[in-house]
Design a protein around this motif. Structure first.
Motif, mmCIF file in Angstrom:
data_model
loop_
_atom_site.group_PDB
_atom_site.id
_atom_site.type_symbol
_atom_site.label_atom_id
_atom_site.label_comp_id
_atom_site.label_asym_id
_atom_site.label_seq_id
_atom_site.Cartn_x
_atom_site.Cartn_y
_atom_site.Cartn_z
ATOM 1 N N ALA A 16 34.023 -25.185 32.718
ATOM 2 C CA ALA A 16 34.389 -25.615 31.369
ATOM 3 C C ALA A 16 33.286 -26.454 30.739
ATOM 4 C CB ALA A 16 35.698 -26.399 31.411
ATOM 5 N N LEU A 17 32.661 -27.343 31.528
ATOM 6 C CA LEU A 17 31.598 -28.195 30.989
ATOM 7 C C LEU A 17 30.371 -27.377 30.594
ATOM 8 C CD1 LEU A 17 31.756 -31.256 33.441
ATOM 9 C CD2 LEU A 17 32.515 -31.175 31.060
ATOM 10 N N ILE A 18 29.989 -26.432 31.448
ATOM 11 C CA ILE A 18 28.810 -25.616 31.137
ATOM 12 C C ILE A 18 29.081 -24.748 29.913
ATOM 13 C CG2 ILE A 18 27.322 -23.759 31.976
ATOM 14 C CD1 ILE A 18 27.612 -24.913 34.772
ATOM 15 N N ASP A 19 30.257 -24.129 29.856
ATOM 16 C CA ASP A 19 30.598 -23.308 28.698
ATOM 17 C C ASP A 19 30.590 -24.144 27.426
ATOM 18 O OD1 ASP A 19 30.851 -21.041 30.169
ATOM 19 O OD2 ASP A 19 33.018 -21.153 30.379
ATOM 20 N N ALA B 120 23.941 -34.489 28.816
ATOM 21 C CA ALA B 120 23.009 -34.192 29.908
ATOM 22 C C ALA B 120 23.224 -32.810 30.503
ATOM 23 C CB ALA B 120 23.143 -35.247 31.004
ATOM 24 N N ILE B 121 24.399 -32.210 30.253
ATOM 25 C CA ILE B 121 24.743 -30.953 30.925
ATOM 26 C C ILE B 121 23.740 -29.856 30.603
ATOM 27 C CG2 ILE B 121 26.531 -29.180 31.191
ATOM 28 C CD1 ILE B 121 28.561 -31.339 30.330
ATOM 29 N N GLU B 122 23.336 -29.772 29.339
ATOM 30 C CA GLU B 122 22.439 -28.690 28.913
ATOM 31 C C GLU B 122 21.135 -28.700 29.705
ATOM 32 O OE1 GLU B 122 20.147 -27.139 24.853
ATOM 33 O OE2 GLU B 122 21.595 -28.790 24.763
ATOM 34 N N TYR B 123 20.688 -29.893 30.140
ATOM 35 C CA TYR B 123 19.391 -30.010 30.793
ATOM 36 C C TYR B 123 19.456 -29.749 32.302
ATOM 37 C CZ TYR B 123 18.350 -32.197 26.338
ATOM 38 O OH TYR B 123 18.200 -32.436 24.994
ATOM 39 N N CYS B 124 20.659 -29.664 32.831
ATOM 40 C CA CYS B 124 20.757 -29.456 34.285
ATOM 41 C C CYS B 124 21.778 -28.376 34.620
ATOM 42 C CB CYS B 124 21.108 -30.767 34.984
ATOM 43 S SG CYS B 124 22.678 -31.499 34.447
ATOM 44 N N ALA B 125 22.086 -27.481 33.658
ATOM 45 C CA ALA B 125 23.141 -26.490 33.867
ATOM 46 C C ALA B 125 22.840 -25.568 35.046
ATOM 47 C CB ALA B 125 23.352 -25.671 32.592
ATOM 48 N N ASP B 126 21.592 -25.126 35.164
ATOM 49 C CA ASP B 126 21.264 -24.213 36.262
ATOM 50 C C ASP B 126 21.464 -24.893 37.619
ATOM 51 O OD1 ASP B 126 20.673 -22.231 34.496
ATOM 52 O OD2 ASP B 126 18.509 -22.558 34.520
ATOM 53 N N SER B 127 20.977 -26.138 37.726
ATOM 54 C CA SER B 127 21.141 -26.866 38.990
ATOM 55 C C SER B 127 22.609 -27.172 39.250
ATOM 56 C CB SER B 127 20.335 -28.173 38.946
ATOM 57 O OG SER B 127 18.958 -27.910 38.845
ATOM 58 N N LEU B 128 23.339 -27.534 38.191
ATOM 59 C CA LEU B 128 24.769 -27.829 38.345
ATOM 60 C C LEU B 128 25.518 -26.594 38.872
ATOM 61 C CD1 LEU B 128 27.121 -29.798 37.893
ATOM 62 C CD2 LEU B 128 27.284 -28.932 35.537
#
Length: 624
Positions: A506-509, A482-490
């Protein structure tokens, strides 16, 4: 480290500048001076002069000017202190000792350099031996020549947990662990369990610092398995967020070519170098960081980012753009090249040689063009509200630029492009009687109350509730796709816990450095980053109500739940800021449109609060 002017003057006096420059540049005597073709720009007639008496060089063509130390930093690309140390050693001078703790760190680092070099020598020997046959076959299949193999120092780590440790048994195990070559088993495992080799069954690629010293390794697996590339962990020698692969060789090449190229990985750098393009570097398994961008700007005012044409490659380019934007200065920018879909630099070189790559590099896209096209394509623009959203996003992007002149230039550029794209006639504004004068009932108009509550200020300034934050990250660890779809908001969520900040990065990278991510492939990445203990704690916390943490949560429902939660949390600071701005304007002048906008923002803020509250209680609709 502070060096006295007296020491630096003595160092310059003891350094024969013509002898120093003459080591790498062909120089000729010209009276009391020396001359040469300038090493800082291309020329056929010598305009570069060296004056040993005055201790400086000067180019009448490009204006390059400096002394021996400047030569080492500009031409050799060394940091200042490294340049001083190298010149001092040649001149027989002792560099003044720093404080005892710094001296101890320097000595420790020197020992680790010996350790990594010993490992590099052993890896190279294994590649040339019987065990390295498969690795040599892989290099041959990839078209890597013997000369390139030696230049980049390829090696091989046999598929064994003890071979490196045994080969380097004369080195203290603690040093091997500190250098990232051995893995120390966790303390809660079987007592007395020995450290074991980190790299096993992998083609080894040494990572060097700017002075060419081996500081870490990257290992590519030859068979099946994950991760495909494994880097050394951060050590006293190696900080992957500050290091660029091939920096030592690319620095000199960039000074000659006047450009530096950033690609995604080791093999892309090596393929370009073999084709004759030696000024390429790559980040090390992470998105490009601010520190790496600053290093690039030391090499060129306009580095070229040449990422793959797939979705992951283009997202990586946009993330780099976002990190560079605040630090733009007059004349300092980034440029972008997009490779054909499905191709990386290695593919391009194989298909068309150097000419195919150069044809793309000749026409890079400017940063402002890339930012404009990205925001233009982000959302549909078929309504006035959507177009207003585009204008706001562009203004927000420009606002992040710290330099006032550059910021204003971007604002003007975006305004001009927007007006050209959506040029339209505006009806004349209707005249309204302001209620300030006693209209609409004759009562005195009072400004609406400030929208920011104390709770809102805490969320915006101090970070979200720690239990809710841990629930969010527990859900992401359970469902990392799910990270790829909400990276900007995260990225926009305010966090007060520095450990969660590290985990977020680390998760976004990780999400943007691989095509697919699941808990199994994420685990070794987090372990290398020293986040495995935190991630286990977050996954095992039973008291969290967040529905994506439930063991029976369906994948799609959990993804939807966590993405909506993150988007709601990310919207809070922005909504609060917008409410504050509208309220301030209403205090200065009443405007019906502003009143409507304030009401809309308040409703949106209440909706976000309700959404956040439902997630915190576990009633987020993920199972419905």
């Amino acid at each position: 480290m502070t060096l006295s002017p007296q020491f630096l003057d003595e160092l310059r006096a003891r350094t024969l500048l013509s002898g120093l420059i003459g080591k790498t540049v062909k120089i000729q005597r010209a009276g009391r001076e020396w001359k040469a073709c300038c090493p800082f720009h291309q020329e056929k007639t010598p305009s570069f002069t060296i004056n040993d008496e005055k201790g400086f060089y000067h180019c009448f063509g490009c204006g390059a000017h400096g002394d021996a130390i400047r030569w080492m930093t500009d031409q050799r690309g060394l940091p200042f202190i490294d340049a001083v140390k190298e010149l001092a050693q040649a001149a027989g001078l002792d560099v003044p000792a720093p404080d005892p703790k710094a001296q101890e760190r320097a000595e420790r680092a020197s020992g680790l350099h010996d350790v990594t070099q010993a490992a590099q020598d052993w890896f190279v020997a294994q590649l040339d031996g019987i065990d390295g046959a498969e690795a040599r076959a892989y290099l041959h299949k990839r078209g890597i020549s013997d000369a390139t193999r030696k230049t980049f120092g390829f090696g091989f780590a046999p598929d064994s947990r003890t071979k490196l440790k045994t080969a380097l048994k004369h080195i203290d195990k603690a040093m091997l662990v500190e250098a990232g070559l051995l893995i120390e088993p966790p303390a809660d495992e079987k007592p007395g369990k020995e450290p074991y080799d980190r790299f096993r069954g992998r083609l080894m690629i040494p990572i060097r610092d700017q002075r060419g010293r081996v500081i870490a390794f990257g290992g590519r697996i030859l068979g099946s398995g994950e991760p495909k590339y494994l880097n050394s962990p951060d050590t006293p020698l190696f900080d992957k967020g500050r290091t660029l692969y091939n920096l030592d060789r690319a620095s000199a090449a960039a000074r000659k070519s006047g450009r530096v190229i950033v690609v995604e990985g080791y093999m892309d750098v090596i393929a370009l170098a073999q084709a004759g393009i030696e000024e390429a570097v790559a980040p090390l398994g992470t998105a490009l960081t601010e520190n790496q961008i600053e290093r690039l700007w030391r090499m060129s005012d306009a580095p070229i980012l040449c990422f793959d044409g797939d979705n992951a490659g283009q997202k990586a380019a946009v993330r780099a753009l976002g990190r560079a934007l605040p630090h733009l200065e007059p004349g300092r920018t980034l440029r972008f090249v997009t490779l054909p879909q499905g191709q990386d630099p290695d593919d391009l070189v194989r298909a068309g040689g150097r000419a195919a790559v150069e044809s793309l590099l000749e026409k890079p896209e400017s940063l402002v063009d890339r930012l404009w096209s990205h925001e233009l394509a982000a959302l549909p623009l078929d309504t006035p509200e959507a177009r207003a959203g585009l204008r706001k996003r562009l203004n927000d992007q420009a606002q992040t630029i710290k330099d006032g002149d550059v910021r204003e230039q971007y604002r003007q550029e975006f305004r001009a492009r927007f007006d050209e794209l959506y040029e339209r006639s505006r009806p004349p504004r209707q005249q309204q009687q302001s209620p300030r004068g006693g209209g609409r009932g004759g009562g005195k108009w009072m400004p609406p109350p400030r929208p920011l509550s104390e709770a809102a200020r805490r969320i915006s300034g101090e970070g979200i509730n720690i239990h809710l934050a841990r629930a969010i990250f527990g859900g992401l660890l359970a469902h990392p796709a799910a990270i790829e779809y909400c990276a900007d908001s995260l990225s926009a969520i305010p966090l007060a816990d520095p450990n969660l900040e590290r985990l977020r990065s680390a998760l976004i990278d990780a999400a943007f450095s691989r095509q697919a991510l699941d808990p199994a492939s994420l685990a070794p990445i987090l372990a290398d980053a020293g986040l495995d203990t935190l991630s286990k704690q977050l996954l095992s916390t039973k008291r969290l109500a967040f529905s994506s943490m439930r063991s029976n949560a369906e994948r799609e429902s959990a993804h939807r739940s966590i993405i909506m939660a993150i988007e709601a949390l990310a919207s809070v600071p922005e909504l609060d800021a917008a409410l504050a701005a509208v309220t301030l304007r209403l205090e200065l002048e009443w405007d019906g449109a502003l009143v409507e906008e304030q009401a809309r923002l308040r409703a949106a803020r209440r909706e976000a609060d309700e959404r956040i509250a439902s997630f915190a209680s576990g009633d987020d609709g993920a199972d419905s």
